[in-house]
Design an enzyme around this catalytic site. Sequence first.
Site, PDB file in Angstrom:
ATOM      1  N   GLU A  77       9.926  -2.712  13.915  1.00  0.00           N
ATOM      2  CA  GLU A  77      11.101  -2.424  13.084  1.00  0.00           C
ATOM      3  C   GLU A  77      12.396  -2.488  13.880  1.00  0.00           C
ATOM      4  O   GLU A  77      13.344  -3.156  13.480  1.00  0.00           O
ATOM      5  CB  GLU A  77      10.972  -1.045  12.420  1.00  0.00           C
ATOM      6  N   ASP A  84       0.789  -1.237   0.000  1.00  0.00           N
ATOM      7  CA  ASP A  84       0.000   0.000   0.000  1.00  0.00           C
ATOM      8  C   ASP A  84       0.823   1.290   0.000  1.00  0.00           C
ATOM      9  O   ASP A  84       0.255   2.374  -0.053  1.00  0.00           O
ATOM     10  CB  ASP A  84      -0.937   0.007   1.206  1.00  0.00           C
TER      11      ASP A  84
HETATM   12  C1  UGA Z   1       3.200  -0.919   9.076  1.00  0.00           C
HETATM   13  C2  UGA Z   1       4.252  -2.016   8.915  1.00  0.00           C
HETATM   14  O1  UGA Z   1       4.140  -2.623   7.651  1.00  0.00           O
HETATM   15  C3  UGA Z   1       4.125  -3.067  10.001  1.00  0.00           C
HETATM   16  O2  UGA Z   1       5.105  -4.038   9.884  1.00  0.00           O
HETATM   17  C4  UGA Z   1       4.273  -2.370  11.314  1.00  0.00           C
HETATM   18  O3  UGA Z   1       4.209  -3.284  12.365  1.00  0.00           O
HETATM   19  C5  UGA Z   1       3.158  -1.387  11.432  1.00  0.00           C
HETATM   20  O4  UGA Z   1       3.260  -0.409  10.394  1.00  0.00           O
HETATM   21  C6  UGA Z   1       3.195  -0.719  12.765  1.00  0.00           C
HETATM   22  O5  UGA Z   1       4.222  -0.149  13.063  1.00  0.00           O
HETATM   23  O6  UGA Z   1       2.226  -0.806  13.498  1.00  0.00           O
HETATM   24  P1  UGA Z   1       0.666  -0.601   8.362  1.00  0.00           P
HETATM   25  O7  UGA Z   1       0.963   0.265   7.215  1.00  0.00           O
HETATM   26  O8  UGA Z   1       0.073   0.019   9.546  1.00  0.00           O
HETATM   27  O9  UGA Z   1       1.963  -1.441   8.834  1.00  0.00           O
HETATM   28  O10 UGA Z   1      -0.201  -1.849   8.014  1.00  0.00           O
HETATM   29  P2  UGA Z   1      -0.849  -2.362   6.657  1.00  0.00           P
HETATM   30  O11 UGA Z   1      -0.543  -1.475   5.502  1.00  0.00           O
HETATM   31  O12 UGA Z   1      -2.246  -2.679   6.969  1.00  0.00           O
HETATM   32  O13 UGA Z   1      -0.101  -3.750   6.462  1.00  0.00           O
HETATM   33  C7  UGA Z   1       1.253  -3.864   6.085  1.00  0.00           C
HETATM   34  C8  UGA Z   1       1.399  -4.922   5.016  1.00  0.00           C
HETATM   35  O14 UGA Z   1       0.908  -6.162   5.486  1.00  0.00           O
HETATM   36  C9  UGA Z   1       0.658  -4.601   3.726  1.00  0.00           C
HETATM   37  O15 UGA Z   1       1.443  -4.994   2.622  1.00  0.00           O
HETATM   38  C10 UGA Z   1      -0.586  -5.446   3.826  1.00  0.00           C
HETATM   39  O16 UGA Z   1      -1.072  -5.866   2.572  1.00  0.00           O
HETATM   40  C11 UGA Z   1      -0.122  -6.628   4.658  1.00  0.00           C
HETATM   41  N1  UGA Z   1      -1.200  -7.185   5.496  1.00  0.00           N
HETATM   42  C12 UGA Z   1      -1.833  -6.439   6.428  1.00  0.00           C
HETATM   43  C13 UGA Z   1      -1.595  -8.485   5.296  1.00  0.00           C
HETATM   44  O17 UGA Z   1      -1.042  -9.169   4.433  1.00  0.00           O
HETATM   45  N2  UGA Z   1      -2.595  -9.007   6.058  1.00  0.00           N
HETATM   46  C14 UGA Z   1      -3.250  -8.271   7.004  1.00  0.00           C
HETATM   47  O18 UGA Z   1      -4.176  -8.793   7.657  1.00  0.00           O
HETATM   48  C15 UGA Z   1      -2.854  -6.950   7.177  1.00  0.00           C
HETATM   49 MN    MN Z   2       0.438   0.301   5.305  1.00  0.00          MN
END
Ligand code: UGA
Ligand code: MN
Length: 254
Positions: free
Chosen positions: A199, A100
């Site tokens: 991280e 994303d």
């Molecule tokens: C970001 C980081 O990617 C996380 O590793 C980190 O822990 C997080 O911030 C944090 O610091 O809390 P964020 O942008 O908040 O995450 O989360 P998403 O964009 O929802 O997910 C990250 C990635 O994991 C995306 O590529 C998304 O497609 C994937 N994802 C997310 C899944 O594959 N399954 C899920 O249920 C949720």
């Molecule tokens: Mn994200």
Amino acid sequence: VQLLIVTPTYNRPFQAMYLTRLAHTLRLVRPPVLWIVVETGWQSEESVALLMRTGLMYRHLVVQQFSPQHKDRGVHQRNHALDHIQQHALQGIVYFADDDNNYSVELFEEIRKVKRFGVLPVAMLVEGAEKTTIEGPVCAGGRVIGWHTSEESAAQRRFHSDLCGFAFNSSLMWEPGGEGRRRNAPVRFRDNIKEGFQETTFIEQLVGSEAEMEGLADDCREVLVWHLRAEAARDSVYPTSWMLRASMNITTPA
Ligand code: UGA
Ligand code: MN
């Protein structure tokens, strides 16, 4: 040197749009990268169709979710990719590219310069947020001399990098843990890490201090990646081809 781009993804309304956008960026990177896409649960119709026609070199892996309640944000998927990289001894620079975020082509040129462990700043964009922030290194002469940070937990964190703000040589994963590195198990993300510490907990396994980090992106003065937070409501429809075929809301001209 090969770039190993690890992308966790899952089926949701925004998936096809996100993966298309990222695929189009990756297609502009020369020489070609290896895109390791790790999907939760199953290979979705959207991701399969898209990957098949991108012309990118890719591996489409699948991993089951920890548990239905588990809020893991790609942790388990990235670990699955790391297992894959280790099992097949893939040599290259590993970079975690969430589906994303927005990446510039120059970012990939920068991470290709990494010898061991590279860092660069990330712009944090949150829809409707009062302010935009930068997270990541402050550099001088290619060395990290400080960190931009906005988190309240800042004081307790060792390193203030975003997940899309660092890249490392895969060989670090099979090197023995050295000076200051917190390593007593394979280099992986850990479960149940406090919000905001994922991280740093990962990076601490790879490097002992800032002295081991290489500052990228014009001495960390350029923003080449934007971490964006926007997502459709959980129950909204998926705008894909099968939905077009099934749509009930069609008006025909009289
Ligand atoms: C970001 C980081 O990617 C996380 O590793 C980190 O822990 C997080 O911030 C944090 O610091 O809390 P964020 O942008 O908040 O995450 O989360 P998403 O964009 O929802 O997910 C990250 C990635 O994991 C995306 O590529 C998304 O497609 C994937 N994802 C997310 C899944 O594959 N399954 C899920 O249920 C949720
Ligand atoms: Mn994200």
